[in-house]
Motif scaffolding. Sequence first.
Motif, PDB file in Angstrom:
ATOM      1  N   GLU A  87       0.848  -1.195   0.000  1.00 36.03           N
ATOM      2  CA  GLU A  87       0.000   0.000   0.000  1.00 36.03           C
ATOM      3  C   GLU A  87       0.883   1.243   0.000  1.00 36.03           C
ATOM      4  O   GLU A  87       1.743   1.395   0.876  1.00 36.03           O
ATOM      5  CB  GLU A  87      -0.903   0.000   1.233  1.00 36.03           C
ATOM      6  CG  GLU A  87      -1.821   1.200   1.328  1.00 36.03           C
ATOM      7  CD  GLU A  87      -2.651   1.198   2.602  1.00 36.03           C
ATOM      8  OE1 GLU A  87      -3.485   2.114   2.751  1.00 36.03           O
ATOM      9  OE2 GLU A  87      -2.461   0.302   3.440  1.00 36.03           O
ATOM     10  N   VAL A  88       0.672   2.107  -0.960  1.00 32.56           N
ATOM     11  CA  VAL A  88       1.436   3.346  -1.026  1.00 32.56           C
ATOM     12  C   VAL A  88       0.808   4.369  -0.084  1.00 32.56           C
ATOM     13  O   VAL A  88      -0.395   4.649  -0.159  1.00 32.56           O
ATOM     14  CB  VAL A  88       1.481   3.910  -2.459  1.00 32.56           C
ATOM     15  CG1 VAL A  88       2.181   5.272  -2.470  1.00 32.56           C
ATOM     16  CG2 VAL A  88       2.193   2.935  -3.385  1.00 32.56           C
ATOM     17  N   ILE A  89       1.617   4.890   0.827  1.00 36.88           N
ATOM     18  CA  ILE A  89       1.171   5.909   1.772  1.00 36.88           C
ATOM     19  C   ILE A  89       1.899   7.207   1.459  1.00 36.88           C
ATOM     20  O   ILE A  89       3.129   7.258   1.487  1.00 36.88           O
ATOM     21  CB  ILE A  89       1.468   5.500   3.232  1.00 36.88           C
ATOM     22  CG1 ILE A  89       0.837   4.135   3.552  1.00 36.88           C
ATOM     23  CG2 ILE A  89       0.998   6.568   4.206  1.00 36.88           C
ATOM     24  CD1 ILE A  89      -0.662   4.124   3.550  1.00 36.88           C
ATOM     25  N   GLU A  90       1.142   8.238   1.161  1.00 34.94           N
ATOM     26  CA  GLU A  90       1.718   9.531   0.843  1.00 34.94           C
ATOM     27  C   GLU A  90       2.029  10.309   2.124  1.00 34.94           C
ATOM     28  O   GLU A  90       1.453  10.038   3.177  1.00 34.94           O
ATOM     29  CB  GLU A  90       0.753  10.337  -0.030  1.00 34.94           C
ATOM     30  CG  GLU A  90       0.423   9.702  -1.372  1.00 34.94           C
ATOM     31  CD  GLU A  90       1.616   9.662  -2.315  1.00 34.94           C
ATOM     32  OE1 GLU A  90       2.574  10.455  -2.095  1.00 34.94           O
ATOM     33  OE2 GLU A  90       1.598   8.855  -3.273  1.00 34.94           O
ATOM     34  N   PRO A  91       2.937  11.276   2.045  1.00 34.13           N
ATOM     35  CA  PRO A  91       3.224  12.124   3.211  1.00 34.13           C
ATOM     36  C   PRO A  91       1.939  12.764   3.733  1.00 34.13           C
ATOM     37  O   PRO A  91       1.038  13.090   2.957  1.00 34.13           O
ATOM     38  CB  PRO A  91       4.184  13.177   2.654  1.00 34.13           C
ATOM     39  CG  PRO A  91       4.801  12.535   1.460  1.00 34.13           C
ATOM     40  CD  PRO A  91       3.752  11.657   0.865  1.00 34.13           C
ATOM     41  N   CYS A  92       1.838  12.949   5.047  1.00 34.67           N
ATOM     42  CA  CYS A  92       0.608  13.454   5.629  1.00 34.67           C
ATOM     43  C   CYS A  92       0.909  14.317   6.854  1.00 34.67           C
ATOM     44  O   CYS A  92       2.043  14.397   7.310  1.00 34.67           O
ATOM     45  CB  CYS A  92      -0.319  12.301   5.992  1.00 34.67           C
ATOM     46  SG  CYS A  92       0.477  11.074   7.017  1.00 34.67           S
TER      47      CYS A  92
END
Length: 209
Positions: free
Chosen positions: A99-104
């Motif tokens: 799962e790709v998790i973007e900066p947050c």
Amino acid sequence: MKPLLIGIAGGSASGKTTIAQCLKEEFEQTRSVVIIREDDYYKDQSQKTMAERVKTNYDHPFAFDHALMIEQIDALLAGQAIEKPVYDFVQHTRSTVTEVIEPCDVVVLEGLFVLEEPELRKRLNIKVYVDTDADIRFIRRLLRDVEERGRTLQSVVHQYTETVRVMHEQFIEPSKRYADVIIPEGGSNIVAIDLLKTKISSIISPNML
């Protein structure tokens, strides 16, 4: 602004995920929020037979790839996207899917050993421990593992008595002393969760809400 990192620890089926989801829902209208589950960082066991996999003590810190988890948390804190592993609880090994998790803005990290693991703990801005009675946790775990993870009643009971309870007393319960906030009874404690939300709001810059 560096992402706010919130750690939520506690025993198996104590209500960690429920609280994490409450926080995500509270702040996702104004900020980007992601939940990182420690469970997805169980070590890959694809090289083992199924018979060997089921013998693994999944409630010991050694069952987790904390090195990878810390590496990816650091990447998120540095504003970089990650490719998070996903664990297959039916096959007892890491899935081929990631799962790709973007900066947050807000990262909610939940899992058994979030407060027990020193390298994770020192990165946390807020440390939470969910303190739920053992009998309630056992019933919740029994229902979850049978209904959602394809386990048999006998296997869940055996695992709980042989490893889950022992590991909880050895590793997880003692980590409560590191918590900034202790929430009794998990997701049903609305007052404690509201106080936690208020604390988070006080840390987050009003100008960014």
